[in-house]
Write an enzyme that holds these catalytic residues in place. Structure first.
Site, PDB file in Angstrom:
ATOM      1  N   HIS A 176     -37.071  -5.939  13.923  1.00 16.15           N
ATOM      2  CA  HIS A 176     -36.098  -5.131  13.175  1.00 16.15           C
ATOM      3  C   HIS A 176     -35.506  -4.030  14.055  1.00 16.15           C
ATOM      4  O   HIS A 176     -34.276  -3.884  14.142  1.00 16.15           O
ATOM      5  CB  HIS A 176     -36.776  -4.519  11.946  1.00 16.15           C
ATOM      6  CG  HIS A 176     -35.888  -3.644  11.125  1.00 16.15           C
ATOM      7  ND1 HIS A 176     -35.297  -4.063   9.952  1.00 16.15           N
ATOM      8  CD2 HIS A 176     -35.466  -2.359  11.301  1.00 16.15           C
ATOM      9  CE1 HIS A 176     -34.559  -3.083   9.453  1.00 16.15           C
ATOM     10  NE2 HIS A 176     -34.647  -2.039  10.262  1.00 16.15           N
ATOM     11  N   GLU A 177     -36.370  -3.259  14.694  1.00 12.65           N
ATOM     12  CA  GLU A 177     -35.880  -2.167  15.537  1.00 12.65           C
ATOM     13  C   GLU A 177     -35.060  -2.708  16.708  1.00 12.65           C
ATOM     14  O   GLU A 177     -34.078  -2.097  17.128  1.00 12.65           O
ATOM     15  CB  GLU A 177     -37.045  -1.321  16.041  1.00 12.65           C
ATOM     16  CG  GLU A 177     -37.840  -0.625  14.950  1.00 12.65           C
ATOM     17  CD  GLU A 177     -36.993   0.275  14.063  1.00 12.65           C
ATOM     18  OE1 GLU A 177     -35.969   0.810  14.530  1.00 12.65           O
ATOM     19  OE2 GLU A 177     -37.356   0.453  12.887  1.00 12.65           O
ATOM     20  N   HIS A 192     -31.405  -3.175  15.869  1.00  7.72           N
ATOM     21  CA  HIS A 192     -30.563  -1.991  16.090  1.00  7.72           C
ATOM     22  C   HIS A 192     -30.193  -1.885  17.566  1.00  7.72           C
ATOM     23  O   HIS A 192     -29.041  -1.586  17.924  1.00  7.72           O
ATOM     24  CB  HIS A 192     -31.299  -0.728  15.660  1.00  7.72           C
ATOM     25  CG  HIS A 192     -31.459  -0.567  14.192  1.00  7.72           C
ATOM     26  ND1 HIS A 192     -30.391  -0.551  13.324  1.00  7.72           N
ATOM     27  CD2 HIS A 192     -32.571  -0.410  13.423  1.00  7.72           C
ATOM     28  CE1 HIS A 192     -30.832  -0.384  12.086  1.00  7.72           C
ATOM     29  NE2 HIS A 192     -32.147  -0.307  12.122  1.00  7.72           N
ATOM     30  N   HIS A 247     -27.484  -4.224  18.722  1.00  5.49           N
ATOM     31  CA  HIS A 247     -26.170  -3.767  18.244  1.00  5.49           C
ATOM     32  C   HIS A 247     -25.605  -2.718  19.213  1.00  5.49           C
ATOM     33  O   HIS A 247     -24.421  -2.759  19.579  1.00  5.49           O
ATOM     34  CB  HIS A 247     -26.312  -3.187  16.841  1.00  5.49           C
ATOM     35  CG  HIS A 247     -25.037  -3.152  16.065  1.00  5.49           C
ATOM     36  ND1 HIS A 247     -24.960  -2.676  14.774  1.00  5.49           N
ATOM     37  CD2 HIS A 247     -23.778  -3.529  16.381  1.00  5.49           C
ATOM     38  CE1 HIS A 247     -23.716  -2.768  14.343  1.00  5.49           C
ATOM     39  NE2 HIS A 247     -22.982  -3.273  15.302  1.00  5.49           N
TER      40      HIS A 247
END
Length: 801
Positions: free
Chosen positions: A575-576, A579, A582
């Site tokens: 999940h991290e 980020h 992105h």
């Protein structure tokens, strides 16, 4: 107008329960000069051209892949690898040449302020067409300068172990914010921007990124009440200050009406005796009404009357807490009205994908409709469990029954399968990092390369530096990984953008070349404070995204055994890293729209999508091998874990839907009504939209809803992005079938239509393109309702909706 790229984390409902009523943690969620770089060589500082070469074949890739695993899994290898960070001249935190010692923060802030004031003077003095053409570039540079200090300072004051560095960072942070507040009420800047936009619309000289930045800056000026008469603007500033004080107070000092409950130990039968003993004195058990022990009691105590008492006490906030909440909501409603908005939700949603409260509520209602049958089936399971235990033929499910019977059902499922902790043997941290690099290499053509850090570059000796290398563009980002647990470290995972992508243009490099500061060895280095940048090209150099990932993975001191992650921790790391990817691929020319600096209700899409990859068999086959035997992970073990995790997911989704509706209602115009009652609003929404039993009268859980401050009006965002992520996973990556999760064509599609844009393109346009769905392109209420109808869990036969 001017805002930093501070991370805004999401914490699920279960985490909210675990953390209450502790302080909410901020883990967390951007024209070419005629002069060329060659023309700067006669200046005082020479431009440096030594950068990583770029070609299609990457030498040493296999070696780097092995090294990547070893620096995380082998303490001995890391000790040898990190020797270079222990000797030599202090290079400064993140190689920022100012940050070699605490007083460097003041130098960094003062130098930045001097540059910023020159840009403000330049924008205010603009009068010619060429000068107005550069206004957006100048304002974006101004924003970038401020964020350079604010974002690093915010990270250091929260993370650095040296209190002197923390204090210096806090002071620099305050200096920048004070100046930023002055800029946000400088009417001349807004007027010059309006002229520049008007001239550009006639001459069509700006590209898509520049136009988007102009729109964002104009919208943010409007939200700063820049057009209000002076007296009203002063009231706006006062209200903003009061909100910034009462909001943190609401979060920091939330408390239950009753802090403790007292029971005879016999009433806690079923609860772990060792845990009960911790709270027992003279035969009496004094149990905290909120927190882990209270949750454990709700899940295990057999006596229903006792669970009733514990539930009510843990769901009832103190009067002072509720009063602070009401004050926060009322002041926000006043601020919105002063700014000519109908509500605070309307104000905050104007720059989101949703655009309006009506669209948000349409999405939530459609999602609730899709989810209802799932929750109804879960409620039947709970009632059946209660029937079996109580021998009552038609029992009523009470609010304090939910945790208890969910726990019973899940325990019975666990007993039939292997211990889920056994999975961790296949997830050493080094293997997982290796897997992420391999996945990104297959999807996007980038990989992680371990890089020896220099003295002073990191804030702790455990921090690993990874350079992100592209097959086509060479060095594209720097990733600092602080992933191991240590005393005093926050347990919350987080992604921090320490520096955003942005083109440093040739005129800025020429300006930096006149510097006499001996801490820099080249003009480009001075233009970027010494931090990472691309190789030079005709327009200048790109300042590279610099990112910090924070996790809290356990290690055994003195052991040669690697850190082994649970499946949940693997999902968190993925999940991290969503980020991070992105930020890495969203390398725009303008800081204002780079990476994760996009609409809040779009920012979680890449990170939530990565959770799907974490559970995909073809992705797991890239790295999930037993740390001792090297045997591959049997996927049926993961399937069992996923099935267990998804049980009662519908109930959790229903709770999040209701909380999102509460957030919208609280940030409507209702708080301006003297009869406004936060408890009544919450309970009414539970009764009208919930399938699970609502909270009983007399309780007031909304007093523990800390995200009302950080996510005011936008709490729906994570649910929204969960739906979008599921849709992208299905439509772009084929739900992982036939290797769809590791297919380069699928990765390029997601990169080209979503990731590379950061916030520089309308997210509805990005979605319409990547999903090949024209119904989404214009956004609006109909598109929001359509997304809600897709659901999160999904049902057979509805994938084509």
């Amino acid at each position: 107008m001017f805002k930093s790229a501070l991370p805004r984390p999401w914490i699920c409902s279960r985490c909210i329960q675990r953390q209450m009523p502790a302080r909410l943690q901020r883990n967390h969620v951007q024209a070419t000069s005629s002069a060329s770089l060659e023309e700067t060589t006669h200046l005082r500082l020479k431009a440096s051209h030594s950068r990583i070469s770029v070609n299609g074949v990457i030498p040493g890739a296999q070696h780097n892949d092995r090294t990547l695993r070893q620096i995380f899994d082998s303490p001995a290898f890391w000790k040898e690898f990190s020797q270079s960070s222990k000797a030599g001249r202090n290079i400064g935190l993140f190689q920022n040449r100012y940050l070699t010692e605490p007083r460097g923060f003041e130098d960094f802030a003062n130098t930045t302020l001097q540059k910023a004031k020159k840009i403000v003077e330049k924008v205010l003095a603009a009068s010619s067409a060429d000068q107005y053409h550069r206004v957006v570039k100048d304002l974006d540079r101004l924003s970038d300068l401020l964020c350079r200090v604010i974002d690093i300072s915010d990270f250091v004051r929260a993370t650095h172990p040296d209190r002197r560095m923390q204090a210096a960072a806090t002071k620099a942070y305050a200096m920048m914010f004070e100046y930023m507040n002055v800029l946000n009420t400088t009417t001349g800047l807004a007027k010059q921007l309006d002229i520049a936009i008007e001239q550009s619309s006639r001459m069509a000289r700006w590209g898509e990124q520049e136009q988007m930045v102009a729109e964002i800056l104009k919208r943010d000026f409007a939200k700063s009440a820049i057009d209000l008469p002076r007296a009203e603007r002063e009231r706006f500033v006062t209200l903003s200050q009061e909100i910034s004080e009462v909001g943190p107070d609401f979060v920091d000092y939330m408390a239950p009406e009753k802090e403790h409950l007292t029971f005879q130990s016999s009433r806690l039968e079923g609860m772990d005796p060792m845990l009960v003993r911790k709270f027992t004195q003279w035969g009496q058990v004094t149990l905290p009404s909120v927190g882990g022990p209270a949750i454990a009691a709700l899940r295990t105590v057999q006596d229903e009357a006792t669970r009733n008492e514990i539930f009510k006490a843990g769901r009832t906030a103190s009067r002072a807490t509720l009063e602070r909440l009401r004050t926060l909501l009322t002041k926000r409603a006043e601020l919105a009205k002063l700014s000519r908005f109908e509500s605070y939700a309307q104000l905050t949603l104007k720059d989101k994908m949703a655009k309006s409260p009506e669209s948000v509520n349409g999405f939530l209602q459609a999602l609730s409709k899709d989810n209802r049958s799932v929750v109804e089936a879960e409620v039947v399971d709970l009632i059946m469990a209660k029937m079996v235990e109580t021998n009552i033929s038609n029992p009523t499910l009470q609010p304090w029954d939910k945790e208890y019977y969910m726990s019973h059902i899940l325990s019975s499922v666990r007993s039939k399968s292997r211990n889920p902790d056994f999975l961790s043997s296949y997830f050493s941290l080094g293997r997982v990092m290796q897997g992420l690099s391999r996945l990104f290499s297959r999807l996007y053509g980038i990989r992680f390369v371990p890089h020896e850090s220099l003295p002073g570059e990191t804030w702790n000796s455990d921090v690993r530096r990874l350079d992100v290398i592209s097959e086509t563009d060479g060095h594209v980002a720097v990733l600092y990984c602080d992933l191991f647990s240590r005393p005093g470290k926050s347990p919350n995972p987080a992604h921090f953008t320490l520096r955003c992508s942005r083109l440093i243009r040739n005129d800025e490099i020429q300006e930096a070349a006149s510097s006499t500061d001996p801490i820099f060895s080249s003009a480009e280095e001075a233009a970027n404070d010494g931090m990472a940048m691309s190789k030079p090209h005709s327009e200048g150099v790109m300042q590279l995204p610099t990112i910090a990932l924070i996790c809290d993975f356990a290690t055994e001191p003195g052991s040669h055994k690697p850190s082994l992650l649970s499946f949940s921790e693997v999902s968190t790391l993925f999940h991290e890293m969503g980020h991070a990817i992105h930020s890495i691929l969203g390398r725009t020319l303008f800081q204002e729209v780079s990476g994760t600096r996009c609409a809040t209700d779009f920012a979680e899409l890449p990170s939530v999508l990565m959770e799907h990859f974490a559970a995909d068999p073809s992705v797991l086959s890239l790295f999930a091998f037993h740390y001792e035997t090297d045997q591959p992970l049997p996927y049926e073990m993961v399937a069992e874990k996923l099935a267990l995790d998804k049980k009662f997911e519908g109930s959790d989704i229903e709770n999040q839907i209701i909380l999102s509706m509460v957030d919208q209602a609280y940030h409507s115009s209702l708080p301006l009504d003297p009869s406004f009652n936060t408890t009544k609003v919450y309970h009414d929404l539970q009764r009208s939209h919930g399938t699970l039993p609502p909270d009983p009268a007399g309780t007031s859980w909304q007093g523990f809803f800390g995200h009302l401050y950080g996510y005011g009006g936008s709490y729906y965002s994570y649910l929204f992005d969960r739906v979008l992520a599921k849709r992208v996973w299905q439509k772009v990556f084929a739900s992982g079938l036939d290797g769809g999760a590791v297919d380069r064509a699928n990765g390029e599609r997601f990169k080209d239509d979503v990731l590379k844009w950061g916030g520089a393109r309308d997210p509805w346009k990005c979605l319409s393109s990547v999903l090949r769905d024209e119904r989404l392109e214009g956004g609006g209420q109909s598109a929001m309702g359509l997304v809600g109808s897709w659901g999160i869990k999904g049902r057979k036969g509805v994938a084509g909706r």
